[in-house]
Design a protein around this motif. Structure first.
Motif, PDB file in Angstrom:
ATOM      1  N   LYS A  13     -12.037  -7.720  -1.554  1.00 54.46           N
ATOM      2  CA  LYS A  13     -13.165  -8.345  -1.902  1.00 54.46           C
ATOM      3  C   LYS A  13     -14.526  -7.341  -1.816  1.00 54.46           C
ATOM      4  O   LYS A  13     -15.316  -7.466  -2.729  1.00 54.46           O
ATOM      5  CB  LYS A  13     -13.489  -9.422  -0.759  1.00 54.46           C
ATOM      6  CG  LYS A  13     -12.414 -10.526  -0.694  1.00 54.46           C
ATOM      7  CD  LYS A  13     -12.753 -11.563   0.458  1.00 54.46           C
ATOM      8  CE  LYS A  13     -12.527 -11.007   1.938  1.00 54.46           C
ATOM      9  NZ  LYS A  13     -11.069 -10.590   2.135  1.00 54.46           N
ATOM     10  N   THR A  14     -14.631  -6.354  -0.648  1.00 53.80           N
ATOM     11  CA  THR A  14     -15.662  -5.488  -0.680  1.00 53.80           C
ATOM     12  C   THR A  14     -15.469  -4.585  -2.057  1.00 53.80           C
ATOM     13  O   THR A  14     -16.581  -4.365  -2.435  1.00 53.80           O
ATOM     14  CB  THR A  14     -15.635  -4.790   0.616  1.00 53.80           C
ATOM     15  OG1 THR A  14     -15.668  -5.753   1.808  1.00 53.80           O
ATOM     16  CG2 THR A  14     -16.823  -4.032   0.890  1.00 53.80           C
ATOM     17  N   ALA A  15     -14.333  -4.103  -2.194  1.00 52.23           N
ATOM     18  CA  ALA A  15     -14.176  -3.035  -3.301  1.00 52.23           C
ATOM     19  C   ALA A  15     -14.688  -3.901  -4.740  1.00 52.23           C
ATOM     20  O   ALA A  15     -15.423  -3.283  -5.493  1.00 52.23           O
ATOM     21  CB  ALA A  15     -12.760  -2.644  -3.333  1.00 52.23           C
ATOM     22  N   THR A  37     -13.716  -5.517   6.777  1.00 51.66           N
ATOM     23  CA  THR A  37     -15.187  -6.166   6.993  1.00 51.66           C
ATOM     24  C   THR A  37     -15.180  -7.012   8.260  1.00 51.66           C
ATOM     25  O   THR A  37     -14.024  -7.616   8.532  1.00 51.66           O
ATOM     26  CB  THR A  37     -15.345  -7.126   5.793  1.00 51.66           C
ATOM     27  OG1 THR A  37     -15.378  -6.200   4.474  1.00 51.66           O
ATOM     28  CG2 THR A  37     -16.708  -7.736   5.834  1.00 51.66           C
ATOM     29  N   ALA A 148     -10.608  -2.939  -9.189  1.00 55.82           N
ATOM     30  CA  ALA A 148     -11.647  -2.365  -8.780  1.00 55.82           C
ATOM     31  C   ALA A 148     -11.690  -0.873  -9.055  1.00 55.82           C
ATOM     32  O   ALA A 148     -12.550  -0.177  -9.077  1.00 55.82           O
ATOM     33  CB  ALA A 148     -12.027  -2.617  -7.348  1.00 55.82           C
TER      34      ALA A 148
HETATM   35  N1  LIG Z   1      -5.135  -0.113  -6.412  1.00 53.49           N
HETATM   36  C1  LIG Z   1      -6.225  -0.948  -6.031  1.00 53.49           C
HETATM   37  N2  LIG Z   1      -6.758  -0.847  -4.640  1.00 53.49           N
HETATM   38  C2  LIG Z   1      -7.792  -1.595  -4.403  1.00 53.49           C
HETATM   39  C3  LIG Z   1      -8.334  -2.373  -5.272  1.00 53.49           C
HETATM   40  N3  LIG Z   1      -9.458  -3.156  -4.787  1.00 53.49           N
HETATM   41  C4  LIG Z   1      -9.466  -2.818  -3.557  1.00 53.49           C
HETATM   42  N4  LIG Z   1      -8.391  -2.079  -3.342  1.00 53.49           N
HETATM   43  C5  LIG Z   1      -8.073  -1.272  -2.110  1.00 53.49           C
HETATM   44  O1  LIG Z   1      -7.534  -2.183  -1.083  1.00 53.49           O
HETATM   45  C6  LIG Z   1      -8.143  -1.967   0.194  1.00 53.49           C
HETATM   46  C7  LIG Z   1      -9.013  -2.901   0.811  1.00 53.49           C
HETATM   47  O2  LIG Z   1     -10.156  -3.338  -0.251  1.00 53.49           O
HETATM   48  P1  LIG Z   1     -11.190  -4.270   0.615  1.00 53.49           P
HETATM   49  O3  LIG Z   1     -12.256  -4.321  -0.440  1.00 53.49           O
HETATM   50  O4  LIG Z   1     -11.959  -3.420   1.927  1.00 53.49           O
HETATM   51  O5  LIG Z   1     -10.601  -5.393   0.996  1.00 53.49           O
HETATM   52  P2  LIG Z   1     -11.561  -6.536   1.628  1.00 53.49           P
HETATM   53  O6  LIG Z   1     -10.746  -7.946   0.881  1.00 53.49           O
HETATM   54  O7  LIG Z   1     -12.592  -6.467   1.491  1.00 53.49           O
HETATM   55  O8  LIG Z   1     -10.903  -6.492   3.031  1.00 53.49           O
HETATM   56  P3  LIG Z   1     -11.625  -7.395   4.285  1.00 53.49           P
HETATM   57  O9  LIG Z   1     -13.153  -7.624   4.137  1.00 53.49           O
HETATM   58  O10 LIG Z   1     -11.386  -6.628   5.595  1.00 53.49           O
HETATM   59  O11 LIG Z   1     -10.958  -8.759   4.201  1.00 53.49           O
HETATM   60  C8  LIG Z   1      -9.042  -0.804   0.214  1.00 53.49           C
HETATM   61  O12 LIG Z   1      -8.302   0.480   0.746  1.00 53.49           O
HETATM   62  C9  LIG Z   1      -9.346  -0.673  -1.318  1.00 53.49           C
HETATM   63  O13 LIG Z   1      -9.493   0.831  -1.909  1.00 53.49           O
HETATM   64  C10 LIG Z   1      -8.011  -2.669  -6.738  1.00 53.49           C
HETATM   65  O14 LIG Z   1      -8.339  -3.089  -7.671  1.00 53.49           O
HETATM   66  N5  LIG Z   1      -6.954  -1.482  -6.943  1.00 53.49           N
END
Ligand SMILES: Nc1nc2c(ncn2[C@@H]2O[C@H](COP(=O)(O)OP(=O)(O)OP(=O)(O)O)[C@@H](O)[C@H]2O)c(=O)[nH]1
Ligand SMILES: [Mg+2]
Length: 643
Positions: A13-15, A37, A148
Motif C-alpha cells: 500500500k505504502t509503496a 505502517t 510499484a
Molecule cells: N517486487 C515488488 N515489491 C513491492 C512492490 N510494492 C511493494 N513492494 C515491497 O513490499 C514490501 C511491503 O511494502 P509496503 O508498501 O510497505 O506494504 P504495505 O502494504 O504498506 O504494508 P503495511 O503498511 O505494513 O500494511 C516492501 O518491501 C516493498 O518494497 C511491488 O510492486 N513489487
C-alpha cells in the motif's frame, strides 16, 4: 478527491502511494525501523491541471485496524491493495468488510507486485478478487495489475482513480470535521487535521470541540495541503486553532470540530445494526463491543431493540450505549469490533443519535425509529404521522445536521405547520383544537358555576395527553386565535360567562357599589347582611362565589376587596420605591392602622411583600399577582373658556 488505501500487511500500500505521489507516507521512526505502517499517512499529488489526488495510507497489520478505521472515515473512494504474489489474506477480507460497512461503493482494486507473478497467476487472482467483491459495496470494481517496482500500470491506475470523481458530500449542513491528528506547530500553535464531513470552514469561524465543549477560533486553514480561504465537505483540512482553554492535550483523534449549532455529544445512539454473515455465533443483547464512528473509537454495549439475539447476516434496530460521549449525526456509519478487538463483527447506520434511556424498546419508539430511518423528507413526514403527532424541530435538525431553514422547507413539503418550535400536521392541529375546546365545553356544561379550568387540569382532561411543553405551544396558539380566553388562572371558552341569579345579581350590584365607594376600607360580610336584610350565610356564599370568579379577593376572614382595588394597593406599596412602614402605607390608603396591617400581612403571606422588622418591600415578580392596577382616574377636564 481523497482515496484511502486498504489491504493486508506488506501487500504494497505504502509503496503504491509513493509510486502514485512520490511521497513516502510512513513518517514514524518505528515505521521505518519495522518496515510496516503503524499509523495513518497522508500524501497529495497535484496533477498540474488544478486537479489533485489525496491519499490516506492505512496500516495493514491486524493490531492496527483501529487506525485503519480512523483513516477510512470520510474518504471518497477505496483503493484495495492485493498482492499478486500472496492473493487474498485476512486483512484483505476485513478491510473490505469495513469498506462495505462504511457504505463506500466507489473504489478500485490494485493488484500489486505484478512483477512477481505470471499472467496465469494474475488472471487467477483477478477471478478470486472478483468473487470476493461480489457480495460487497465494491462489486464490479475494476482490478488493475500494477508494480510499484517497475511502474507498470501506475498511470492507468491514476487515470481510473480520477475517473471515479468526488463523492459529493453535503456542504449545506453545519460544519463538522473529524479530527485524526493534533499537533503543535512552532510559531502557529495548535493544529488539527481531519476530513470535513459536512458544511464549510473558514478563517475566523468560531467552532466547538465535541465532546469536550471547548471553544476554538480558526486562525487559518489548509485544505488539501494548500493554504485556503475555505475548506469544504469532502476535503482534508488542517486548522490552526486558538481558544482560551485550548491545548494540544485537550484534543484527541476522534473528536469532532463542529459549528456551535451542532455541538450535542451523546452516549446513546439508536442504529440499524447488521451482523456480518461471517460471524459464527449470534450477537446477544448487551454484548460489549468496540465502537468506531468517524475517527472516534470507544467501548460500548449493544442493546438489541427487536429481540434477544441477532443472527449472522441479519439486521435489527439497536441502541449503542457508550462508555463516553461522542459526536454523531443520523446517517453516520458505525463499525463494531469484538471486545478483544480481534475482528470486525458488524456495522450500523445511525438512525437517531439521541436515543432515549428509557422505553427504548417500546412499540411507539420502534415505529418512530422506522420512520426516522428514511431519507430526510420522508422521515419528517413519517414522524409527523405517528401517534405522538409532533416533532421537536430543533432536535430533528441537530440529529440530522439540517439547518433550520432546511427543516422548515421539509416541513412545508410535508404539509406541516410550525407552532413554537414544534412541527404538526394540519390535521393534528385541527384535532388538538377540537379536543381542547370540546374538553372545555364539557367542563363548562358540568360545572356552570366554575370560571374555567387551570392549564394543567385542561391538559390532563384532554382526550389526547400532550407533553407539557407541547401542550403549552398548542394552548398559546388557541389563545392567540382567541378560541379560548385566559381569565386570571383559568381558561374558558369565550362564550362562557357566569350569570348570577336575579336576586344575587341585584345584591351584587349593591355590594359592588359599596366596595367601589370605599375601595380601601370596604364593609364586611356582616355589614352587608345587616344593611340589606339578607341572611349572613347567603351573603358570604355569594362573595365566595365572586371570589372564585376573580371579581373580589378575601384579604381577611369575611373581608372582601375588589380585585382591581387589590392591584391598586400593590401599586401603592410599590410606589414607595423603597422600604416602607405600615404607618406610611396607612397614610396613603387612609384606612386605619388595623386594616392597613391586615392588608400588609395578606401581602406578606402571598409573597407580594417581604417584611423585615417594621419595614417591608415589594417583590418585583409578584406585582401583577392580581392583575395590572387600574389606570389612574382621569381628572375632569377644565371647563372650556370662551374668549
Ligand atoms: N517486487 C515488488 N515489491 C513491492 C512492490 N510494492 C511493494 N513492494 C515491497 O513490499 C514490501 C511491503 O511494502 P509496503 O508498501 O510497505 O506494504 P504495505 O502494504 O504498506 O504494508 P503495511 O503498511 O505494513 O500494511 C516492501 O518491501 C516493498 O518494497 C511491488 O510492486 N513489487
Ligand atoms: Mg504501509
Amino acid at each position: 478527491m481523497i482515496v484511502g488505501t486498504a489491504g493486508h500487511i506488506d501487500h504494497g500500500k505504502t509503496a503504491l502511494v509513493k509510486a502514485l505521489t512520490g511521497i513516502d507516507a510512513d513518517r514514524l521512526k518505528e515505521e521505518k525501523a519495522r518496515g510496516i505502517t503503524i499509523d495513518l499517512g497522508y500524501a497529495y499529488s497535484d496533477l498540474g491541471d488544478g486537479r489533485q489526488l489525496g491519499f490516506v495510507d492505512v496500516p495493514g497489520h491486524e493490531r492496527f485496524v483501529h487506525n485503519m478505521l480512523a483513516g477510512a472515515t470520510g474518504i471518497d473512494a477505496a483503493l484495495l491493495v492485493v498482492s499478486a504474489a500472496e492473493g487474498i489474506k485476512p486483512q484483505t477480507v476485513e478491510h473490505l468488510q469495513i469498506v462495505d460497512l462504511l457504505g463506500l461503493d466507489r473504489g478500485i482494486v490494485a493488484l500489486t507486485k505484478a512483477d512477481l507473478a505470471d499472467d496465469d497467476q494474475i488472471l487467477e487472482r483477478m477471478a478470486e478478487i472478483e468473487t470476493l467483491l461480489s457480495t460487497t459495496s465494491l462489486r464490479g470494481a475494476e482490478i488493475v495489475p500494477v508494480s510499484a517496482l517497475t511502474g507498470d500500470g501506475i498511470d492507468e491506475l491514476k487515470t481510473k482513480l480520477l475517473a471515479l470523481g468526488e463523492s459529493g458530500k453535503a456542504t449545506t449542513g453545519f460544519a463538522r470535521l473529524a479530527v485524526d491528528r493534533c499537533f503543535l506547530l512552532p510559531g502557529a500553535g495548535v493544529v488539527v487535521t481531519g476530513t470535513i464531513h459536512a458544511g464549510e470552514i473558514r478563517p475566523d469561524d468560531r467552532l466547538i470541540l465535541t465532546p469536550s465543549g471547548l471553544e476554538a477560533r480558526v486562525r487559518s486553514l489548509h485544505a488539501q495541503n494548500r493554504p485556503a480561504e475555505v475548506g469544504r465537505a469532502g476535503e482534508r483540512c488542517a486548522l490552526n486553532l486558538t481558544g482560551p482553554r485550548l491545548s494540544k492535550d485537550a484534543i484527541r483523534r476522534g473528536d469532532w470540530i463542529v459549528s456551535p449549532d451542532l455541538h450535542a455529544p451523546t452516549d446513546r445512539i439508536d442504529v440499524r445494526l447488521s451482523l456480518l454473515p461471517s460471524e459464527t455465533a449470534s450477537l446477544r443483547h448487551w454484548s460489549p463491543a468496540h465502537v468506531h464512528l468517524g475517527a472516534a473509537h470507544v467501548m460500548g454495549r449493544v442493546a438489541l431493540l427487536e429481540g434477544e439475539k441477532l443472527a449472522p447476516g441479519d439486521s435489527m434496530l439497536a441502541q449503542l450505549v457508550l462508555d463516553e460521549k461522542i459526536g454523531a449525526v443520523a446517517g453516520d456509519r458505525v463499525v463494531l469490533r469484538d471486545p478483544s478487538a480481534l475482528r470486525t463483527i458488524g456495522g450500523a447506520a445511525i438512525v437517531d443519535p439521541f436515543g432515549p434511556p428509557r422505553n427504548r424498546r417500546a412499540e411507539r419508539r420502534l415505529a418512530e425509529l422506522t420512520a426516522l430511518a428514511a431519507p430526510d423528507d420522508e422521515a419528517l413526514a413519517g414522524v409527523l404521522r405517528l401517534e405522538a403527532g409532533y416533532v421537536d424541530l430543533a432536535r430533528f435538525g441537530v440529529a440530522r445536521n439540517l439547518r433550520p431553514a432546511e427543516v422548515e422547507r421539509l416541513l412545508g413539503e410535508a404539509e406541516g405547520a410550525q407552532v413554537a418550535g414544534y412541527g404538526f400536521l394540519a390535521a393534528t392541529l385541527a384535532a388538538a383544537h377540537d379536543d381542547m375546546l370540546a374538553t372545555l365545553k364539557a367542563f363548562h356544561a358540568e360545572k356552570p358555576d366554575a370560571p374555567g379550568l387551570q392549564g394543567e387540569r385542561l391538559r390532563l382532561a384532554m382526550k389526547k395527553r400532550w407533553p407539557a411543553p407541547v401542550f403549552a405551544a398548542l394552548l398559546d396558539r388557541e389563545v392567540r386565535a382567541k378560541s379560548l380566553v385566559v381569565d386570571g388562572p383559568f381558561l374558558r371558552l369565550p362564550g362562557h360567562s357566569l350569570t348570577l341569579g336575579s336576586k344575587d345579581e341585584a345584591l351584587w350590584q349593591k355590594i359592588s357599589a359599596e366596595l367601589t365607594r370605599d375601595r380601601f376600607k370596604p364593609p364586611r360580610v356582616r355589614d352587608f347582611a345587616q344593611a340589606y336584610g339578607v341572611p349572613e350565610g347567603d351573603t358570604r356564599k355569594l362573595l365566595q362565589r365572586l371570589a372564585k370568579l376573580g371579581r373580589v379577593v378575601e384579604l381577611a376572614p369575611d373581608h372582601y376587596f375588589l380585585r382591581p382595588a387589590v392591584a391598586e394597593m400593590i401599586a401603592i406599596a410599590n410606589g414607595f420605591g423603597q422600604e416602607f412602614t405600615a404607618a406610611e402605607f396607612r397614610d396613603k390608603l387612609d384606612n386605619g392602622r388595623k386594616l392597613a396591617i391586615l392588608i400588609l400581612e395578606f401581602f406578606d403571606r402571598q409573597g407580594i411583600t417581604i417584611r423585615r422588622g417594621d419595614l417591608r418591600r415589594t417583590v418585583p415578580q409578584k406585582l401583577e399577582r392580581y392583575g395590572k392596577p387600574p389606570e389612574p382616574a382621569v381628572s375632569p377636564s377644565a371647563p372650556v373658556r370662551s374668549g
